[in-house]
Motif scaffolding. Structure first.
Motif, PDB file in Angstrom:
ATOM      1  N   GLY A 272     -13.538 -40.193   3.075  1.00  0.00           N
ATOM      2  CA  GLY A 272     -12.623 -40.635   2.035  1.00  0.00           C
ATOM      3  C   GLY A 272     -11.706 -39.542   1.540  1.00  0.00           C
ATOM      4  O   GLY A 272     -10.839 -39.791   0.681  1.00  0.00           O
ATOM      5  N   GLU A 273     -11.847 -38.316   2.061  1.00  0.00           N
ATOM      6  CA  GLU A 273     -11.001 -37.209   1.624  1.00  0.00           C
ATOM      7  C   GLU A 273      -9.540 -37.509   1.981  1.00  0.00           C
ATOM      8  O   GLU A 273      -9.226 -37.848   3.122  1.00  0.00           O
ATOM      9  CB  GLU A 273     -11.424 -35.899   2.298  1.00  0.00           C
ATOM     10  CG  GLU A 273     -12.752 -35.340   1.813  1.00  0.00           C
ATOM     11  CD  GLU A 273     -12.657 -34.759   0.409  1.00  0.00           C
ATOM     12  OE1 GLU A 273     -11.529 -34.528  -0.062  1.00  0.00           O
ATOM     13  OE2 GLU A 273     -13.726 -34.551  -0.206  1.00  0.00           O
ATOM     14  N   LEU A 274      -8.672 -37.367   0.982  1.00  0.00           N
ATOM     15  CA  LEU A 274      -7.254 -37.605   1.219  1.00  0.00           C
ATOM     16  C   LEU A 274      -6.691 -36.523   2.123  1.00  0.00           C
ATOM     17  O   LEU A 274      -7.039 -35.343   1.993  1.00  0.00           O
ATOM     18  CB  LEU A 274      -6.488 -37.626  -0.102  1.00  0.00           C
ATOM     19  CG  LEU A 274      -6.888 -38.720  -1.101  1.00  0.00           C
ATOM     20  CD1 LEU A 274      -6.064 -38.575  -2.379  1.00  0.00           C
ATOM     21  CD2 LEU A 274      -6.683 -40.096  -0.509  1.00  0.00           C
ATOM     22  N   LEU A 275      -5.832 -36.900   3.056  1.00  0.00           N
ATOM     23  CA  LEU A 275      -5.162 -35.916   3.900  1.00  0.00           C
ATOM     24  C   LEU A 275      -4.154 -35.169   3.049  1.00  0.00           C
ATOM     25  O   LEU A 275      -3.382 -35.770   2.294  1.00  0.00           O
ATOM     26  CB  LEU A 275      -4.479 -36.593   5.083  1.00  0.00           C
ATOM     27  CG  LEU A 275      -5.400 -37.356   6.041  1.00  0.00           C
ATOM     28  CD1 LEU A 275      -4.606 -37.878   7.228  1.00  0.00           C
ATOM     29  CD2 LEU A 275      -6.550 -36.485   6.521  1.00  0.00           C
ATOM     30  N   SER A 276      -4.176 -33.874   3.151  1.00  0.00           N
ATOM     31  CA  SER A 276      -3.299 -33.069   2.290  1.00  0.00           C
ATOM     32  C   SER A 276      -1.914 -32.946   2.899  1.00  0.00           C
ATOM     33  O   SER A 276      -1.751 -32.820   4.113  1.00  0.00           O
ATOM     34  CB  SER A 276      -3.910 -31.680   2.086  1.00  0.00           C
ATOM     35  OG  SER A 276      -4.066 -31.015   3.330  1.00  0.00           O
ATOM     36  N   TYR A 277      -0.928 -33.007   2.037  1.00  0.00           N
ATOM     37  CA  TYR A 277       0.457 -32.827   2.435  1.00  0.00           C
ATOM     38  C   TYR A 277       1.042 -31.703   1.594  1.00  0.00           C
ATOM     39  O   TYR A 277       0.788 -31.609   0.390  1.00  0.00           O
ATOM     40  CB  TYR A 277       1.266 -34.102   2.220  1.00  0.00           C
ATOM     41  CG  TYR A 277       0.778 -35.283   3.028  1.00  0.00           C
ATOM     42  CD1 TYR A 277       1.198 -35.464   4.342  1.00  0.00           C
ATOM     43  CD2 TYR A 277      -0.124 -36.198   2.495  1.00  0.00           C
ATOM     44  CE1 TYR A 277       0.740 -36.542   5.086  1.00  0.00           C
ATOM     45  CE2 TYR A 277      -0.587 -37.276   3.233  1.00  0.00           C
ATOM     46  CZ  TYR A 277      -0.145 -37.441   4.529  1.00  0.00           C
ATOM     47  OH  TYR A 277      -0.602 -38.498   5.268  1.00  0.00           O
ATOM     48  N   ASP A 278       1.819 -30.858   2.218  1.00  0.00           N
ATOM     49  CA  ASP A 278       2.441 -29.755   1.491  1.00  0.00           C
ATOM     50  C   ASP A 278       3.660 -30.281   0.743  1.00  0.00           C
ATOM     51  O   ASP A 278       4.698 -30.555   1.340  1.00  0.00           O
ATOM     52  CB  ASP A 278       2.853 -28.654   2.471  1.00  0.00           C
ATOM     53  CG  ASP A 278       3.415 -27.430   1.750  1.00  0.00           C
ATOM     54  OD1 ASP A 278       3.323 -27.389   0.503  1.00  0.00           O
ATOM     55  OD2 ASP A 278       3.947 -26.532   2.420  1.00  0.00           O
ATOM     56  N   THR A 279       3.491 -30.463  -0.565  1.00  0.00           N
ATOM     57  CA  THR A 279       4.592 -30.982  -1.389  1.00  0.00           C
ATOM     58  C   THR A 279       5.284 -29.888  -2.183  1.00  0.00           C
ATOM     59  O   THR A 279       6.171 -30.182  -2.973  1.00  0.00           O
ATOM     60  CB  THR A 279       4.057 -32.052  -2.356  1.00  0.00           C
ATOM     61  OG1 THR A 279       3.056 -31.462  -3.199  1.00  0.00           O
ATOM     62  CG2 THR A 279       3.470 -33.227  -1.604  1.00  0.00           C
ATOM     63  N   GLU A 280       4.855 -28.635  -1.952  1.00  0.00           N
ATOM     64  CA  GLU A 280       5.459 -27.538  -2.706  1.00  0.00           C
ATOM     65  C   GLU A 280       6.947 -27.435  -2.397  1.00  0.00           C
ATOM     66  O   GLU A 280       7.358 -27.410  -1.230  1.00  0.00           O
ATOM     67  CB  GLU A 280       4.766 -26.211  -2.367  1.00  0.00           C
ATOM     68  CG  GLU A 280       5.248 -25.062  -3.230  1.00  0.00           C
ATOM     69  CD  GLU A 280       4.475 -23.777  -2.953  1.00  0.00           C
ATOM     70  OE1 GLU A 280       4.891 -22.728  -3.454  1.00  0.00           O
ATOM     71  OE2 GLU A 280       3.448 -23.850  -2.231  1.00  0.00           O
TER      72      GLU A 280
END
Length: 592
Positions: A272-280
């Motif tokens: 269930g871990e959300l896939l991380s996206y680089d939003t910086e």
């Protein structure tokens, strides 16, 4: 796909299983939903919570002869998979694929199209009365509605009518204490008491409406649900079953964070871990620019009030609710109430920002006219999700607001081209208005990383020139300014095409329009709303009234419902993408 689910191509196959097989099927179905949504995205928590309920309904009732109506539709993924759409479920919400909501043209099992909430009781009651008129008294009619949706006025209207009929109607309340955000209001408190064992007795609000009340029952106990549904099939008249479920059931992360996992994006299916996206460094979402700016303004102006109908997270009013809880209100799924509540507060001198999705404001149209505009009350409507919204499809596109607002006297309509314009419009609105104002802005991220600029007032009803030109004038409204600018840059026209950001649909900048029609040979309008009655129509009306006989072309949403897909695909269909604007402008240049 495991052994049981792959055998189910319709509820007929489901009913061939033994009751002992059904818990195993539930596990397979839940895993199937998780695996697909993890990679393809979509609404997750609501459908996970009703897996056992979905199986039990189709197992006991003779669907599609018995008519099953799912309220909203977020909870209908399991229903779709069990009714012949398992092998195409990976196309859910995608362009050319199946809809994320029940849709009558998609399956005979989808008895009623549902994307907005609280319609199921009225629809199922209509079906039940129709069955009785046709002499079919054996047919069952079931509405499955959530606890957040049943608090809506329309649901109560349906219950109120059903209670004085002998309609063969079963209302199943899927009570998980949450819609998208946690449920609110007195009815929620009442249902909570029932959940924890306080048996409703003489004060049972459902029985007061002449329904036979049953429950509450465990919505994850298939055996108990089967027994209850078999019992209810034999009871005539309006019945109400209170079912307790857990939103996100079966995925620990989804159970723990039910708001985020309503529609979580992509995630690891096992954990269930959300896939991380680089939003910086990326621009903020428009909704966050609204929410954060409103907090700044509320710090300076104690008269500011925020109101939203069940969308504090989606509209980002949550920031004001955290900072000023006594001045920010989630009123539940009650758009009509939200609008008139705003009007009531405005009569007492408060500056009210009503944050509401464009598609949901449609549900409060009479209140806009009768309670706000007719009385010239300066309510500020912040219309999130204006224009095409993507994968939610036809039920959620905010493409009608310009047309349905423009015809209302006293109503002003603004559409910022970017986040800075939104920020300044919000600042201007709280300085004092004499009539209501609607500010429409799109779903998703903006264009500017540096949006938090010093406040400046925007002159009401004034547009501006973005690019000078000699022969063609392009008039854009709202975020269509980006597509137009990109198209003109792509052409490299050497000064023949001018671009104007009109900012206001109503009042139109008539001074600027006179200058445009006197100078340019061709005028092109571009909007992300419907063409009929929209911004382009307002410009052509201006030209007709003032006897300008220039060539005017309009780009916008055609006279048809646009289905689901990503924004680029849908803008291409509507002809408002960069490439089509370029094509139209090149054709105009050839004429010259």
């Amino acid at each position: 796909m495991s052994g049981l689910l792959k055998k189910i191509n319709s509820p007929l196959d489901l009913r061939k299983l033994s009751p002992e097989d059904l818990p195993g099927l539930a596990s397979e179905l839940r895993k199937f939903i998780i695996d697909i949504v993890a990679s393809k995205e979509g609404h997750l928590g609501a459908s996970l919570g009703v897996v056992e309920l979905t199986i039990a309904l189709h197992y006991v009732f003779n669907t599609p002869k018995d008519l099953l109506v799912w309220d909203v539709g977020h909870q209908a993924y399991g229903h779709k998979i069990l009714t012949g759409r398992r092998d195409v479920f990976d196309t859910n919400r995608r362009f050319g694929g199946i809809s994320g909501f029940p849709k009558r043209t998609e399956s005979e099992y989808d008895t009623f199209g549902t994307g907005h909430s609280s319609t199921s009781v009225s629809a199922a009651l209509g079906m039940a009365i129709a069955s009785a008129l046709k002499g079919d008294f054996a047919k069952q009619h079931i509405a499955v509605i959530g606890d957040a949706s049943i608090a809506s006025g329309m649901a109560f209207e349906g219950l109120n009518h059903a209670g004085v009929t002998d309609a063969n109607l079963l209302v199943v309340l899927n009570d998980n204490a949450i819609g998208i955000d946690p449920s609110v209001g007195a009815l929620k408190q009442y249902l909570t008491k029932a959940r924890v064992g306080h048996k409703p007795a003489q004060d049972n609000i459902i029985e007061a409406l002449n329904f036979r009340y049953f429950g509450p029952v465990d919505g994850h106990d298939i055996d108990g649900l089967l027994k209850m549904f078999r019992k209810l099939k034999k009871i005539k008249g309006p019945k109400f079953l209170h079912v307790i479920t857990t939103k996100g059931k079966g995925l620990k992360k989804a159970e723990e964070d039910q708001v985020k996992y309503h529609a979580p994006g992509k995630f690891e299916p096992d954990t269930g871990e959300l896939l991380s996206y680089d939003t910086e460094g990326l621009p903020l979402k428009y909704q966050d620019v609204f929410g954060l700016t409103l907090v700044e303004l509320a710090e300076m102006n104690e008269k500011i009030i925020g109101i939203t109908p069940a969308m504090p997270t989606g509209s980002s009013l949550k920031y004001m609710m955290q900072a000023f809880p006594e001045r920010a209100f989630d009123v539940g799924i009650a758009e009509q109430h939200a609008v008139t509540l705003s009007a009531g507060m405005a009569t007492q001198g408060f500056t009210v920002f009503c944050a509401i999705y464009s598609t949901f404001l449609q549900r409060a149209y009479d209140q806009l006219i009768h309670d706000v505009a007719l009385q010239k009350l300066p309510v500020i409507f912040c219309l999130d999700r204006a224009g095409l919204v993507g994968e939610d499809g036809a039920t959620h596109h905010g493409v009608f607001d310009i047309a349905y607002l423009r015809c209302i006297p006293n109503m002003m309509i603004a559409a910022p081209a970017n986040e800075v314009e939104l920020r300044q419009l919000l600042y201007t609105a709280q300085k004092g208005l004499e009539s209501p104002l609607a500010i429409r802005y799109p779903r998703g991220r903006g264009e500017l990383a540096d949006w938090k600029v010093p406040f400046e007032e925007t002159e009401i009803g004034k547009g501006k020139c973005i690019r000078e030109g000699r022969e063609i004038a392009v008039l854009s409204i709202g975020n269509m300014a980006q597509n137009v600018s990109a198209a003109i840059t792509g052409i490299g026209d050497q000064g023949k095409i001018a671009h104007f950001d009109m900012r206001f649909v109503k009042p139109l900048d008539e001074k600027l329009l006179h200058e445009i029609f006197q100078k340019f040979k061709i005028i092109l309008t571009v909007e992300d709303g419907v063409l009929k009655g929209g911004f382009g129509s307002a410009v052509t009306e201006f030209a007709s009234e003032h006897h300008y006989f220039k060539e005017i072309a309009r780009l916008g949403i055609p006279d048809s419902f646009i289905e689901q897909g990503n924004i680029d695909q849908l803008q291409e269909i509507a002809g408002i993408n960069v490439e089509n604007i370029e094509t139209v402008l090149k054709s105009m240049l050839k004429k010259l």
